[in-house]
Design a protein around this motif. Structure first.
Motif, PDB file in Angstrom:
ATOM      1  N   SER A  17       0.834  -1.210   0.000  1.00 54.83           N
ATOM      2  CA  SER A  17       0.000   0.000   0.000  1.00 54.83           C
ATOM      3  C   SER A  17       0.865   1.254   0.000  1.00 54.83           C
ATOM      4  CB  SER A  17      -0.871  -0.031   1.267  1.00 54.83           C
ATOM      5  OG  SER A  17      -1.629   1.142   1.421  1.00 54.83           O
ATOM      6  N   LEU A  19       3.057   4.369   0.445  1.00 55.03           N
ATOM      7  CA  LEU A  19       4.446   4.733   0.118  1.00 55.03           C
ATOM      8  C   LEU A  19       5.246   3.517  -0.316  1.00 55.03           C
ATOM      9  CD1 LEU A  19       5.289   7.312   2.944  1.00 55.03           C
ATOM     10  CD2 LEU A  19       4.219   7.668   0.724  1.00 55.03           C
ATOM     11  N   ASP A  38       4.698  -7.505   3.408  1.00 56.04           N
ATOM     12  CA  ASP A  38       3.560  -6.839   4.065  1.00 56.04           C
ATOM     13  C   ASP A  38       2.753  -7.871   4.845  1.00 56.04           C
ATOM     14  OD1 ASP A  38       2.195  -3.839   3.169  1.00 56.04           O
ATOM     15  OD2 ASP A  38       0.975  -5.190   4.404  1.00 56.04           O
ATOM     16  N   CYS A  61       4.398 -11.051   6.168  1.00 55.17           N
ATOM     17  CA  CYS A  61       5.224 -10.948   7.386  1.00 55.17           C
ATOM     18  C   CYS A  61       4.651  -9.885   8.306  1.00 55.17           C
ATOM     19  CB  CYS A  61       6.650 -10.560   6.958  1.00 55.17           C
ATOM     20  SG  CYS A  61       7.761 -10.130   8.312  1.00 55.17           S
ATOM     21  N   ASP A  62       4.714 -10.159   9.605  1.00 52.72           N
ATOM     22  CA  ASP A  62       4.410  -9.135  10.618  1.00 52.72           C
ATOM     23  C   ASP A  62       5.760  -8.607  11.109  1.00 52.72           C
ATOM     24  OD1 ASP A  62       3.878  -7.647  12.834  1.00 52.72           O
ATOM     25  OD2 ASP A  62       2.675  -9.174  13.854  1.00 52.72           O
ATOM     26  N   VAL A  63       6.108  -7.378  10.721  1.00 55.99           N
ATOM     27  CA  VAL A  63       7.456  -6.865  11.032  1.00 55.99           C
ATOM     28  C   VAL A  63       7.684  -6.681  12.528  1.00 55.99           C
ATOM     29  CG1 VAL A  63       7.717  -5.722   8.785  1.00 55.99           C
ATOM     30  CG2 VAL A  63       6.848  -4.407  10.752  1.00 55.99           C
ATOM     31  N   CYS A  89       9.015   0.687   5.242  1.00 51.69           N
ATOM     32  CA  CYS A  89       7.805   1.524   5.160  1.00 51.69           C
ATOM     33  C   CYS A  89       6.675   1.018   6.045  1.00 51.69           C
ATOM     34  CB  CYS A  89       7.268   1.545   3.738  1.00 51.69           C
ATOM     35  SG  CYS A  89       8.235   2.528   2.645  1.00 51.69           S
ATOM     36  N   TYR A 154       3.205   7.234  18.476  1.00 51.78           N
ATOM     37  CA  TYR A 154       3.646   7.353  17.077  1.00 51.78           C
ATOM     38  C   TYR A 154       4.857   8.279  16.956  1.00 51.78           C
ATOM     39  CZ  TYR A 154       3.560   8.301  12.066  1.00 51.78           C
ATOM     40  OH  TYR A 154       3.919   8.435  10.740  1.00 51.78           O
ATOM     41  N   LYS A 158       8.639   7.406  15.804  1.00 52.84           N
ATOM     42  CA  LYS A 158       9.222   8.009  14.601  1.00 52.84           C
ATOM     43  C   LYS A 158      10.502   8.798  14.914  1.00 52.84           C
ATOM     44  CE  LYS A 158       6.600   6.275  11.542  1.00 52.84           C
ATOM     45  NZ  LYS A 158       7.129   5.513  10.406  1.00 52.84           N
ATOM     46  N   THR A 187       0.695  12.789   3.742  1.00 57.77           N
ATOM     47  CA  THR A 187       0.722  12.321   2.355  1.00 57.77           C
ATOM     48  C   THR A 187      -0.516  11.494   2.061  1.00 57.77           C
ATOM     49  OG1 THR A 187       3.125  12.155   2.584  1.00 57.77           O
ATOM     50  CG2 THR A 187       2.158  11.110   0.657  1.00 57.77           C
ATOM     51  N   THR A 189      -2.232   8.696   1.168  1.00 58.48           N
ATOM     52  CA  THR A 189      -2.081   7.242   0.974  1.00 58.48           C
ATOM     53  C   THR A 189      -3.344   6.576   1.542  1.00 58.48           C
ATOM     54  OG1 THR A 189      -1.150   6.891   3.177  1.00 58.48           O
ATOM     55  CG2 THR A 189       0.428   7.386   1.384  1.00 58.48           C
ATOM     56  N   GLY A 191      -3.474   4.542   3.943  1.00 59.23           N
ATOM     57  CA  GLY A 191      -3.367   4.580   5.406  1.00 59.23           C
ATOM     58  C   GLY A 191      -3.795   5.922   5.972  1.00 59.23           C
TER      59      GLY A 191
HETATM   60  N1  LIG Z   1       0.918   8.924   4.811  1.00 59.71           N
HETATM   61  C1  LIG Z   1       1.430   9.838   5.606  1.00 59.71           C
HETATM   62  O1  LIG Z   1       0.901  10.932   5.773  1.00 59.71           O
HETATM   63  C2  LIG Z   1       2.735   9.562   6.319  1.00 59.71           C
HETATM   64  C3  LIG Z   1       3.431  10.666   6.850  1.00 59.71           C
HETATM   65  C4  LIG Z   1       4.634  10.424   7.513  1.00 59.71           C
HETATM   66  C5  LIG Z   1       5.129   9.152   7.633  1.00 59.71           C
HETATM   67  N2  LIG Z   1       4.437   8.109   7.099  1.00 59.71           N
HETATM   68  C6  LIG Z   1       4.989   6.763   7.281  1.00 59.71           C
HETATM   69  O2  LIG Z   1       5.122   6.109   6.016  1.00 59.71           O
HETATM   70  C7  LIG Z   1       4.971   4.705   6.192  1.00 59.71           C
HETATM   71  C8  LIG Z   1       3.961   4.191   5.175  1.00 59.71           C
HETATM   72  O3  LIG Z   1       2.699   4.778   5.440  1.00 59.71           O
HETATM   73  P1  LIG Z   1       1.518   4.838   4.365  1.00 59.71           P
HETATM   74  O4  LIG Z   1       0.916   6.189   4.470  1.00 59.71           O
HETATM   75  O5  LIG Z   1       1.973   4.339   3.066  1.00 59.71           O
HETATM   76  O6  LIG Z   1       0.488   3.825   5.052  1.00 59.71           O
HETATM   77  P2  LIG Z   1      -0.409   2.638   4.470  1.00 59.71           P
HETATM   78  O7  LIG Z   1      -1.285   2.233   5.597  1.00 59.71           O
HETATM   79  O8  LIG Z   1      -1.035   3.040   3.179  1.00 59.71           O
HETATM   80  O9  LIG Z   1       0.676   1.499   4.197  1.00 59.71           O
HETATM   81  C9  LIG Z   1       1.340   0.875   5.274  1.00 59.71           C
HETATM   82  C10 LIG Z   1       1.515  -0.601   4.966  1.00 59.71           C
HETATM   83  O10 LIG Z   1       2.194  -1.201   6.079  1.00 59.71           O
HETATM   84  C11 LIG Z   1       1.619  -2.458   6.317  1.00 59.71           C
HETATM   85  N3  LIG Z   1       1.807  -2.878   7.703  1.00 59.71           N
HETATM   86  C12 LIG Z   1       1.264  -2.346   8.820  1.00 59.71           C
HETATM   87  N4  LIG Z   1       1.655  -3.028   9.907  1.00 59.71           N
HETATM   88  C13 LIG Z   1       2.477  -4.012   9.472  1.00 59.71           C
HETATM   89  C14 LIG Z   1       3.185  -5.057  10.112  1.00 59.71           C
HETATM   90  N5  LIG Z   1       3.134  -5.232  11.453  1.00 59.71           N
HETATM   91  N6  LIG Z   1       3.940  -5.877   9.364  1.00 59.71           N
HETATM   92  C15 LIG Z   1       3.998  -5.739   8.015  1.00 59.71           C
HETATM   93  N7  LIG Z   1       3.326  -4.769   7.349  1.00 59.71           N
HETATM   94  C16 LIG Z   1       2.578  -3.928   8.068  1.00 59.71           C
HETATM   95  C17 LIG Z   1       0.135  -2.289   6.002  1.00 59.71           C
HETATM   96  O11 LIG Z   1      -0.494  -3.541   5.731  1.00 59.71           O
HETATM   97  C18 LIG Z   1       0.192  -1.362   4.777  1.00 59.71           C
HETATM   98  O12 LIG Z   1       0.221  -2.109   3.576  1.00 59.71           O
HETATM   99  C19 LIG Z   1       4.559   4.484   7.653  1.00 59.71           C
HETATM  100  O13 LIG Z   1       5.700   4.115   8.385  1.00 59.71           O
HETATM  101  C20 LIG Z   1       4.081   5.859   8.090  1.00 59.71           C
HETATM  102  O14 LIG Z   1       4.272   6.067   9.467  1.00 59.71           O
HETATM  103  C21 LIG Z   1       3.243   8.287   6.440  1.00 59.71           C
END
Ligand SMILES: NC(=O)c1ccc[n+]([C@@H]2O[C@H](COP(=O)([O-])OP(=O)(O)OC[C@H]3O[C@@H](n4cnc5c(N)ncnc54)[C@H](O)[C@@H]3O)[C@@H](O)[C@H]2O)c1
Length: 256
Positions: A17, A19, A38, A61-63, A89, A154, A158, A187, A189, A191
């Protein structure tokens, strides 16, 4: 195009998903094969990578689980002769009022974001060290430099990632491995759009527009493609002398 990507393989967590998926697509276009990791099905990402002419395999995988990461790493090493690049990510960003931040909730968020970044990065350091080349990218967030509420675990996770990035860079610099963090702004996305808007906003689009207009120098909503060039650069040979850094890619919201 950045230098040094041809023949490389990148393992990207959170690749189903947002990023992670955008980064998989961009690195594939740069000539990189992709291990897409993921909790959820990442087959759509695998399709995108293959459409760009590169190999891709997905791994569930669960990271946050050491056992799950160990199993995934063994499978990824079997599927690809070498993992040169790790992009962390996978992350969760629930907004939780302080009174609801139990220890279990703290562990869930810190365990996924910070422990997950540690576990996945460390699984591939020995191979990178042996080959004398590696790139590790971590994901921080502009929330670490902004006034936001409901994000205590969070923001702690971070900024923990920034500390991990700096310290790991010091360890791995002598081995041709760089470690850098990217700090996105808000951003668009799945999520970020999938959760309810913060108090005071009727829709997520209102919240996105408010952040873009009030807090960013560049007054438009950030998208995953805005971050893809930074990942391409930080995983290439062009960034070989940059390590331990955090790169804010947020339209000028937070100055580091
Ligand atoms: N979107 C934003 O505004 C934003 C801003 C700053 C930082 N981020 C960071 O960017 C990263 C990606 O976020 P995104 O917006 O693409 O979110 P998203 O929810 O669209 O994608 C995150 C993905 O991580 C996977 N995931 C969650 N927990 C997991 C686990 N335990 N094991 C494996 N996979 C797991 C989810 O299934 C999902 O596919 C995150 O670390 C988030 O904190 C996002």
């Amino acid at each position: 195009m950045a230098k040094g990507h041809q023949g490389k393989t990148a393992l990207i967590t959170g690749a189903a998903s947002g990023l992670g998926q955008a980064f998989a697509k961009r690195l594939a276009e740069d000539g990189v094969d992709i291990a897409a990791v993921d909790l959820n099905d990442a087959s759509a990402t695998v399709k995108m990578v293959k459409a760009a002419g590169r190999s891709a395999v997905s791994f569930t995988c669960d990271v946050s689980s050491p056992d799950s990461v160990e199993k995934m790493a063994a499978e990824a090493r079997k599927a690809f002769p070498k993992i040169d690049i790790v992009v962390n990510c996978a992350g969760i960003f629930p907004q939780v009022p302080l009174e609801n931040v139990t220890y279990a909730e703290w562990r869930r968020i810190v365990g996924t974001n910070l422990d997950g970044t540690f576990l996945v990065s460390m699984a591939f350091v020995p191979g990178m060290k042996a080959r004398g080349w590696g790139r590790i990218v971590t994901l921080s967030s502009s929330t670490v430099g902004a006034v936001v509420t409901g994000f205590v675990p969070y923001v702690a996770s971070k900024l923990g990632i920034v500390g991990f990035t700096r310290a790991l860079a010091s360890e791995l610099g002598p081995f041709g491995i760089t470690v850098n963090a990217i700090q996105p702004g808000l951003t668009k996305t799945p999520g970020a759009t999938g959760r309810p808007p913060r108090a005071g906003f009727a829709t997520m689009d209102d919240e996105f527009n408010d952040v873009a207009q009030k807090f960013q120098a560049i007054k438009r909503i950030e998208t995953p493609d805005d971050l893809a060039g930074a990942v391409s650069f930080l995983t290439s040979d062009d960034s070989a002398f940059i390590t331990g850094q955090t790169l804010a890619v947020d339209g000028g919201r937070v100055r580091l």
